[in-house]
Enzyme design. Structure first.
Site, short mmCIF file in Angstrom:
data_model
loop_
_atom_site.label_atom_id
_atom_site.label_comp_id
_atom_site.label_asym_id
_atom_site.label_seq_id
_atom_site.Cartn_x
_atom_site.Cartn_y
_atom_site.Cartn_z
N SER A 164 18.43 41.88 11.75
CA SER A 164 17.56 40.95 12.47
C SER A 164 16.15 41.47 12.73
O SER A 164 15.34 40.74 13.30
CB SER A 164 18.20 40.54 13.80
OG SER A 164 19.21 39.58 13.57
N LYS B 227 13.22 39.26 11.72
CA LYS B 227 12.56 38.26 12.56
C LYS B 227 11.16 38.69 12.98
O LYS B 227 10.34 37.85 13.34
CB LYS B 227 13.43 37.94 13.76
CG LYS B 227 14.76 37.28 13.41
CD LYS B 227 15.58 36.97 14.65
CE LYS B 227 16.89 36.27 14.30
NZ LYS B 227 17.85 37.17 13.62
N SER C 171 17.30 36.82 19.43
CA SER C 171 17.66 37.02 18.02
C SER C 171 18.36 35.79 17.44
O SER C 171 19.43 35.86 16.85
CB SER C 171 18.54 38.26 17.84
OG SER C 171 18.46 38.76 16.52
#
Length: 480
Positions: free
Chosen positions: A126, A129, A312
């Site tokens: 993640s 992102k 997230s």
């Protein structure tokens, strides 16, 4: 991975001297932290500063370097690379196999203070992102909002709920103070009912949905079907309730497989509650662009980026990627989103030739990005010349306090970083990543990225190793 309402803003953009030292001291005493020379990253709940004039540029004595963030102390020494390496080599160790690459940079100068295989491609989970955040802010602008419209069709008794990219719709009334649910279907329905009454439409009314803003397959073929079944994400459409979940407080488990139709069904229910006779069923269709019956605007891109980073949120990340693609002249597909992210990073001067991007949320194992590239992205946010990126600072989770770091930095080996480290997490089965920024004990702003691959699944010691390493940076004078 679930969405958490981000109404309380943890502002770390105020790098200048703090205005409320007594309040800050109270917070830090609760954390057991030490105030260094009365200056630490702000942890105050206060309105976000204007993105065009960040807080650290609003004081006259901070205007000398308008291209980026100054250290908290203009005379703060830059850490010695050898000492940084000595301390991190003792903490940044994988448990049970695999490897951890990393980079630490001085945010103001860009000087590399630590480099362990930092150019090697890694699966970032993640941390992807972060790339999506800067691309969205650069392409769309922090203050942009997405509009969900209700259009009339050629048949005046047909209304079309038309997606504009807002996947944070709420089922109830609009809430201007919220990010998730700022635009509400009940308010849209009430306005639509009034417009229909004014036009003399008595019903029954047929509800259609237009989700044609996004193109291509709703589900990314690079994703594991196990992750989809577990509710990590869902097929993507240009409008959704609760970031693609059944309810705002349900953050795990199954998701709607057609969020556009689910949203339209909820809208039909609200329209009936507003006194309109509504026919059965919902199908796809298009309305007349010149016949707007009602409209509702989303939270700003800046607020959505902050929510995406803090919680997230995979579904929201992919939606922002599609909107970034449209703003970048790309098709609103998964491939268009990755191309747009690569394009916008290149405009920031970040080399992208070695990157391999399969999605923009980080679920895909095919993603390959280096620790150096993440450190450069964080530095662009904290210290780069594009001031619009500063608005992402609020979205970084605070160690031990907010978002995906709220349950970390709680033991003796990592507690020195609590309240001071701000970083984006990343976790897949054999992947752990942590990229963010911290002010060291001398008042120097540092950016870092640590990425572990081929790690032992479920080994909690790997998260501890990264958290301890970030805490080392927070407490380090590192002058040898």
């Amino acid at each position: 991975m679930g969405v958490k309402n981000g109404d309380t803003r943890w502002v770390s953009a105020a790098w200048g001297r703090l205005k409320w030292p007594l309040l800050l001291a109270g917070v830090l005493l609760c954390l057991g932290a030490v105030v260094v020379a009365g200056m630490v990253p702000g942890l105050l709940t206060m309105p976000k500063p204007s993105p065009s004039v960040p807080a650290w540029h609003q004081e006259p004595d901070r205007l000398a370097d308008v291209s980026g963030v100054l250290p908290l102390d203009a005379n703060a020494p830059v850490p010695m690379p050898a000492e940084v390496a000595r301390q991190l080599d003792a903490t940044l160790k994988p448990a049970g196999g695999g490897s951890i690459s990393g980079m630490v940079m001085d945010a103001s100068t860009g000087k590399v203070l630590f480099d362990r295989d930092a150019n090697a491609n890694r699966i970032p989970a993640s941390n992807m992102k972060l790339l999506t955040a800067v691309a969205a802010l650069k392409a769309l602008g922090p203050e942009t909002r997405f509009t969900t419209r209700v259009l009339a069709a050629e048949d005046p008794s047909t209304v079309v709920l038309t997606g504009g990219g807002d996947v944070l719709l709420g089922a109830s009334a609009s809430d201007p103070s919220a990010v998730l649910g700022r635009a509400g279907l009940a308010s849209l329905a009430s306005d639509t009912a009034a417009a229909l009454a004014a036009a003399g439409v008595k019903g029954p009314v047929t509800v259609r949905v237009d989700d044609s803003l996004f193109a291509g397959a709703p589900l990314n073929p690079a994703w594991s079907l196990d992750d989809v079944a577990a509710g990590e994400t869902a097929p993507l459409f240009s409008l959704a309730l609760n970031s693609g979940r059944y309810a705002p407080d349900v953050v795990t488990g199954p998701r709607p497989q057609d969020s556009a139709v689910t949203s339209a069904e909820a809208f039909a229910e609200q329209l009936a509650a507003a006194g309109v006779a509504v026919g059965p069923g919902v199908e796809r269709g298009k309305g007349l662009p010149a016949k707007v019956l009602a409209a509702a605007e989303s939270a700003t891109v800046s607020d959505q980026v902050d929510l995406m980073l803090e919680s997230s949120d995979n579904f929201l990340a992919e939606a922002l990627g599609r909107m970034t693609a449209l703003a970048s002249g790309q098709k609103a597909t998964y491939d268009g989103a990755t191309a747009a992210v690569r394009q916008r990073l290149g405009e920031l001067g970040i080399a992208t030739g070695s990157m391999q991007l399969a999605d923009v949320s980080g679920l895909a194992l095919e993603n390959q990005v280096s620790a150096r590239q993440f450190a450069e992205v964080v530095r662009a946010i904290t210290s780069g010349p594009d001031l619009s990126l500063r608005t992402a600072l609020d979205g970084f989770p605070v160690a031990g306090l907010t978002g995906t770091l709220d349950d970390r930095y709680v033991d003796a080996s990592t507690a020195e970083g609590a309240g001071l480290v701000r970083a984006k997490t990343g976790t897949l089965n054999t992947v752990i990543a942590l990229s963010g920024y911290v002010v060291d004990a001398d008042g120097r702003l540092l950016v870092f990225s640590f990425i572990g691959n081929d790690l032992e699944p479920g080994a909690a010691a790997n998260k501890v190793a990264m958290d301890r390493s970030a805490s080392v940076l927070a407490s380090c004078g590192c002058r040898g």
